[in-house]
Motif scaffolding. Structure first.
Motif, PDB file in Angstrom:
ATOM      1  N   ALA A 135      61.594  30.787  21.046  1.00 18.05           N
ATOM      2  CA  ALA A 135      62.006  30.223  19.767  1.00 18.05           C
ATOM      3  C   ALA A 135      63.461  30.613  19.532  1.00 18.05           C
ATOM      4  CB  ALA A 135      61.111  30.719  18.642  1.00 18.05           C
ATOM      5  N   THR A 136      63.999  30.163  18.427  1.00 18.94           N
ATOM      6  CA  THR A 136      65.392  30.435  18.077  1.00 18.94           C
ATOM      7  C   THR A 136      65.453  31.053  16.692  1.00 18.94           C
ATOM      8  OG1 THR A 136      66.173  28.575  19.417  1.00 18.94           O
ATOM      9  CG2 THR A 136      67.679  29.406  17.743  1.00 18.94           C
ATOM     10  N   ILE A 137      66.222  32.112  16.592  1.00 15.72           N
ATOM     11  CA  ILE A 137      66.510  32.718  15.294  1.00 15.72           C
ATOM     12  C   ILE A 137      67.898  32.254  14.861  1.00 15.72           C
ATOM     13  CG2 ILE A 137      66.992  34.869  14.085  1.00 15.72           C
ATOM     14  CD1 ILE A 137      64.945  36.219  15.863  1.00 15.72           C
ATOM     15  N   ALA A 138      68.000  31.724  13.660  1.00 11.60           N
ATOM     16  CA  ALA A 138      69.286  31.263  13.129  1.00 11.60           C
ATOM     17  C   ALA A 138      69.523  31.903  11.775  1.00 11.60           C
ATOM     18  CB  ALA A 138      69.303  29.742  13.005  1.00 11.60           C
ATOM     19  N   LEU A 139      70.779  32.155  11.466  1.00 12.08           N
ATOM     20  CA  LEU A 139      71.159  32.763  10.204  1.00 12.08           C
ATOM     21  C   LEU A 139      72.214  31.895   9.538  1.00 12.08           C
ATOM     22  CD1 LEU A 139      70.543  35.498   8.652  1.00 12.08           C
ATOM     23  CD2 LEU A 139      72.814  36.174   9.400  1.00 12.08           C
ATOM     24  N   TYR A 140      71.972  31.527   8.273  1.00 12.77           N
ATOM     25  CA  TYR A 140      72.884  30.697   7.498  1.00 12.77           C
ATOM     26  C   TYR A 140      73.377  31.473   6.287  1.00 12.77           C
ATOM     27  CZ  TYR A 140      70.645  26.874  10.078  1.00 12.77           C
ATOM     28  OH  TYR A 140      70.151  26.061  11.061  1.00 12.77           O
ATOM     29  N   ASP A 141      74.618  31.198   5.883  1.00 14.42           N
ATOM     30  CA  ASP A 141      75.076  31.784   4.632  1.00 14.42           C
ATOM     31  C   ASP A 141      74.617  30.915   3.467  1.00 14.42           C
ATOM     32  OD1 ASP A 141      76.830  29.626   4.388  1.00 14.42           O
ATOM     33  OD2 ASP A 141      78.591  30.767   5.020  1.00 14.42           O
ATOM     34  N   VAL A 142      74.971  31.319   2.244  1.00 17.29           N
ATOM     35  CA  VAL A 142      74.461  30.613   1.075  1.00 17.29           C
ATOM     36  C   VAL A 142      75.039  29.203   0.948  1.00 17.29           C
ATOM     37  CG1 VAL A 142      73.899  32.663  -0.253  1.00 17.29           C
ATOM     38  CG2 VAL A 142      76.221  31.741  -0.340  1.00 17.29           C
ATOM     39  N   ALA A 143      76.165  28.943   1.632  1.00 19.97           N
ATOM     40  CA  ALA A 143      76.739  27.604   1.610  1.00 19.97           C
ATOM     41  C   ALA A 143      76.113  26.707   2.655  1.00 19.97           C
ATOM     42  CB  ALA A 143      78.245  27.677   1.828  1.00 19.97           C
ATOM     43  N   GLY A 144      75.222  27.271   3.475  1.00 20.28           N
ATOM     44  CA  GLY A 144      74.576  26.477   4.506  1.00 20.28           C
ATOM     45  C   GLY A 144      75.280  26.501   5.831  1.00 20.28           C
ATOM     46  N   ALA A 145      76.326  27.290   5.977  1.00 21.54           N
ATOM     47  CA  ALA A 145      77.041  27.355   7.248  1.00 21.54           C
ATOM     48  C   ALA A 145      76.255  28.211   8.244  1.00 21.54           C
ATOM     49  CB  ALA A 145      78.436  27.940   7.052  1.00 21.54           C
ATOM     50  N   LEU A 146      76.134  27.712   9.463  1.00 23.43           N
ATOM     51  CA  LEU A 146      75.443  28.460  10.503  1.00 23.43           C
ATOM     52  C   LEU A 146      76.328  29.611  10.953  1.00 23.43           C
ATOM     53  CD1 LEU A 146      73.050  28.696  12.473  1.00 23.43           C
ATOM     54  CD2 LEU A 146      74.296  27.180  14.011  1.00 23.43           C
ATOM     55  N   CYS A 147      75.849  30.835  10.744  1.00 26.69           N
ATOM     56  CA  CYS A 147      76.629  32.016  11.091  1.00 26.69           C
ATOM     57  C   CYS A 147      76.349  32.487  12.505  1.00 26.69           C
ATOM     58  CB  CYS A 147      76.328  33.155  10.117  1.00 26.69           C
ATOM     59  SG  CYS A 147      76.669  32.773   8.397  1.00 26.69           S
ATOM     60  N   HIS A 148      75.089  32.391  12.911  1.00 27.28           N
ATOM     61  CA  HIS A 148      74.740  32.900  14.236  1.00 27.28           C
ATOM     62  C   HIS A 148      73.404  32.311  14.660  1.00 27.28           C
ATOM     63  CE1 HIS A 148      75.855  35.697  17.413  1.00 27.28           C
ATOM     64  NE2 HIS A 148      74.565  35.859  17.607  1.00 27.28           N
ATOM     65  N   GLN A 149      73.205  32.256  15.989  1.00 32.56           N
ATOM     66  CA  GLN A 149      71.983  31.689  16.518  1.00 32.56           C
ATOM     67  C   GLN A 149      71.654  32.333  17.854  1.00 32.56           C
ATOM     68  OE1 GLN A 149      70.860  27.516  15.771  1.00 32.56           O
ATOM     69  NE2 GLN A 149      71.207  27.231  17.955  1.00 32.56           N
ATOM     70  N   GLU A 150      70.382  32.661  18.074  1.00 29.10           N
ATOM     71  CA  GLU A 150      69.959  33.270  19.333  1.00 29.10           C
ATOM     72  C   GLU A 150      68.605  32.741  19.752  1.00 29.10           C
ATOM     73  OE1 GLU A 150      69.897  37.442  19.513  1.00 29.10           O
ATOM     74  OE2 GLU A 150      72.048  37.698  19.199  1.00 29.10           O
ATOM     75  N   LYS A 151      68.427  32.633  21.059  1.00 31.02           N
ATOM     76  CA  LYS A 151      67.121  32.284  21.607  1.00 31.02           C
ATOM     77  C   LYS A 151      66.370  33.572  21.933  1.00 31.02           C
ATOM     78  CE  LYS A 151      68.591  27.880  23.567  1.00 31.02           C
ATOM     79  NZ  LYS A 151      68.764  27.089  24.820  1.00 31.02           N
ATOM     80  N   VAL A 152      65.078  33.608  21.592  1.00 33.59           N
ATOM     81  CA  VAL A 152      64.254  34.777  21.850  1.00 33.59           C
ATOM     82  C   VAL A 152      62.938  34.339  22.472  1.00 33.59           C
ATOM     83  CG1 VAL A 152      65.259  36.098  19.955  1.00 33.59           C
ATOM     84  CG2 VAL A 152      63.232  34.721  19.536  1.00 33.59           C
ATOM     85  N   SER A 153      62.327  35.228  23.209  1.00 31.50           N
ATOM     86  CA  SER A 153      60.998  34.970  23.754  1.00 31.50           C
ATOM     87  C   SER A 153      60.254  36.289  23.847  1.00 31.50           C
ATOM     88  CB  SER A 153      61.090  34.306  25.126  1.00 31.50           C
ATOM     89  OG  SER A 153      61.729  35.161  26.048  1.00 31.50           O
ATOM     90  N   LEU A 154      58.931  36.225  23.790  1.00 32.72           N
ATOM     91  CA  LEU A 154      58.084  37.403  23.865  1.00 32.72           C
ATOM     92  C   LEU A 154      57.605  37.588  25.291  1.00 32.72           C
ATOM     93  CD1 LEU A 154      55.923  37.075  20.640  1.00 32.72           C
ATOM     94  CD2 LEU A 154      58.025  38.341  20.979  1.00 32.72           C
ATOM     95  N   SER A 155      57.728  38.778  25.802  1.00 29.90           N
ATOM     96  CA  SER A 155      57.289  39.058  27.170  1.00 29.90           C
ATOM     97  C   SER A 155      55.878  39.614  27.222  1.00 29.90           C
ATOM     98  CB  SER A 155      58.241  40.058  27.832  1.00 29.90           C
ATOM     99  OG  SER A 155      58.270  41.263  27.087  1.00 29.90           O
ATOM    100  N   GLY A 156      55.338  40.053  26.103  1.00 29.23           N
ATOM    101  CA  GLY A 156      54.009  40.625  26.105  1.00 29.23           C
ATOM    102  C   GLY A 156      53.492  40.774  24.692  1.00 29.23           C
ATOM    103  N   ALA A 157      52.502  41.656  24.543  1.00 28.64           N
ATOM    104  CA  ALA A 157      51.900  41.840  23.231  1.00 28.64           C
ATOM    105  C   ALA A 157      52.924  42.371  22.234  1.00 28.64           C
ATOM    106  CB  ALA A 157      50.729  42.801  23.346  1.00 28.64           C
TER     107      ALA A 157
END
Length: 543
Positions: free
Chosen positions: A486-508
């Motif tokens: 999945a992807t984690i994204a962070l927006y400021d209050v104006a709606g601008a995309l500040c940062h984005q990362e792809k993540v995945s789970l390897s186990g429990a």
């Protein structure tokens, strides 16, 4: 913003960091007829929000031409002009300006090695040539422009350097009338070696100010040399800034409405020709009296400024802060009246590699915009666009990585009447040619609005954050199964995309520790995205 998401509990593998410009309106790539290496120089927006890009481009049969192209606000190509001299010449643009009518002024070198001259051209808003002028120094050797200024009457001022008969370089400053006729040319010889003009600014009374490097007696070290000329080209004063046996090399000059003069550049921290360097910024009054000196040393390996912007409320200088293992973009702000420190911002990219600035401007809302590049974990450069508030809050970081995933180096930046931002630079292409092209990117000033309640159909459970408000760290409960990405994204209050990362789970386990160190206090929207599904939650960051 320089934000980092760091796995703590060992549940994430293959972490891929990307910063996507969700506000990108369009990108345009220019590869000239020779499919060679293009170089960007400048970008402007006119009164109708058209975009004008200036650079240099190789020809099929001779050397390089100046190249100018104009895009509509929607990115449609309106016209392209290639400007060159006759014969097998290298015509390389070094500086450009645009006036209120949309006319474009270019200066650069023309000729061949050993006998370069200064070529200056004015283009009408439709791309047709209004006039051109060539300046050849008395030595008949290499002459090179470095900077340009224009006044409200259409007069054009160039500074740079020319070689004398013995091959030594002197400052040369040239004024052209609005019709392209040469009004005057003034030279400055420091007397001991090569002297190079690097930047030019105009005073409110018609005076002309130039700064550059002067070689000291003995020909070993360089000093700042800053000169004032009257409207007729007569030298009024010169001031030499010399910190003993070190190199002092200026970068930029600016003049305020009262005729005060600001010069910035680099100066070595200790004896010797090399670094580490510091930003050294000087203020003069119109009579040439030095009013204050400011020094910013950066970090353990020093700092080198590359660009400066002046407003009534702030003097802003950006450049490169050198560390032991990487470079960062260092921006300092001073009170222009007193020289007191306003703020310092140091940007270190996510990959902790080389980040370098190339241009800075301040828009009508007082926002400070910087462009340059930031390297990824493999050392590949991406355009890097930063925006600071007037008080030094880093409001936005945006990276551009071309589809070829090679070197992309931002060169220049402009802001249109709608506060949309345009950047241009050079971008390395893919197989089979593998050459640099001029790539221009336009960004929307109104970031796409986003709120906690604006949620697509959820393909999975709800994202949870604890604690909230959070201070230095927050724990995210991710509704993912092992192996899901999945992807984690962070927006400021104006709606601008500040940062984005792809993540995945390897186990429990489904928790993820979000490091909030370096986040500015405020309210953010945190989003977890997977396919067409997403879950959003409001996250408040406190000191």
């Amino acid at each position: 913003m320089n934000k980092r998401f760091l796995p703590v509990f060992g549940i994430l593998v293959g972490l891929v960091t990307t910063t996507l410009a969700a506000d990108t309106l369009w990108t345009r790539r220019y590869d000239g007829p020779a499919n060679g290496d293009e170089e960007a120089c400048a970008v402007f927006t006119d009164g109708e929000d058209n975009v004008i890009v200036i650079g240099s481009s190789p020809t099929l049969t001779t050397g390089y031409d100046f190249v100018v192209f104009k895009y509509s606000p929607a990115g449609e190509s309106l016209w392209l002009a290639r400007i060159g001299s006759t014969g097998n010449t290298n015509d390389l643009v070094r500086a450009a300006k645009m006036d209120a009518s949309g006319a474009i002024y270019l200066t650069g070198r023309t000729g061949s090695a050993g006998n370069y001259n200064i070529l200056t051209v004015k283009l009408n808003p439709d791309g047709s040539e209004a006039w051109r002028a060539i300046y050849e120094g008395s030595g008949g050797k290499n002459d090179e422009p470095t900077a340009m200024a224009i006044d409200a009457s259409g007069n054009v001022f160039i500074t740079g350097y020319e070689a004398d008969a013995g091959g030594y370089l002197d400052f040369v400053t040239i004024k052209y009338n609005a019709d392209g006729t040469q009004a005057w040319a003034a030279k400055y010889d420091g007397g001991f070696g090569d002297d190079k003009g690097v930047d030019i600014a105009l005073g409110p009374d018609g005076s002309v100010y130039v700064t550059g490097s002067r070689t000291q007696e003995g020909g070993t070290f360089q000093d700042y040399a800053t000169l004032k000329y009257d409207a007729a080209g007569g030298q009024v004063w010169v001031d030499i800034y010399d910190r003993d046996t070190v190199n002092d090399i200026p970068t930029a000059i600016a003049v305020d409405s009262a005729g005060n003069v600001f010069v910035t550049g680099r100066s070595a921290l200790g004896p010797g020709m090399g670094g580490p360097f510091s930003y050294v910024t000087l203020k003069y009054n119109s009579s040439g009296n030095r009013l204050w000196t400011k020094i910013y040393s950066g970090t353990n390996r020093g700092a080198i400024p590359v660009a400066m912007a002046l407003t009534p409320n702030g003097l802003y200088i950006t450049g490169n802060v050198w560390r032991t293992t990487n470079n960062d973009i260092g921006t300092v702000a001073y009170n222009p009246l007193t020289g007191s420190d306003l703020w310092v911002g140091v940007f270190n990219g996510v990959a902790n590699k080389v980040d370098e600035a190339s241009d800075i401007l301040v828009d009508a809302n007082g926002k400070i915009h910087i462009v340059g590049y930031s390297q990824d974990s493999l050392g590949r450069a991406d355009y890097c666009r930063l925006r600071y508030s007037a008080t030094g809050t880093l409001e936005l970081v945006s990276l551009y990585n071309s589809p070829f995933d090679n070197a992309d180096e931002g060169k220049a930046i402009a802001v249109d009447n709608q506060f949309n931002v345009v950047v241009t630079g050079r971008s390395y292409g893919g197989l089979p040619l593998m050459t640099y092209d001029i790539v221009t990117v336009k960004y929307d000033s109104s970031a796409p609005g986003i709120s906690e309640s604006d949620v697509k159909t959820r393909a999975f459970g709800t994202l949870k954050v604890q604690p909230n408000p959070a201070r230095n760290r927050a724990i995210l409960n991710l509704p993912l199964k092992a192996g899901e990405a999945a992807t984690i994204a962070l927006y400021d209050v104006a709606g601008a995309l500040c940062h984005q990362e792809k993540v995945s789970l390897s186990g429990a386990g489904s928790t993820y520790s979000l490091n909030l160190a370096g986040f500015n206090p405020g309210v953010y929207i945190l989003e977890l995205k997977q396919g067409e599904g997403s879950s959003r939650v409001k996250l408040q960051v406190v000191k």
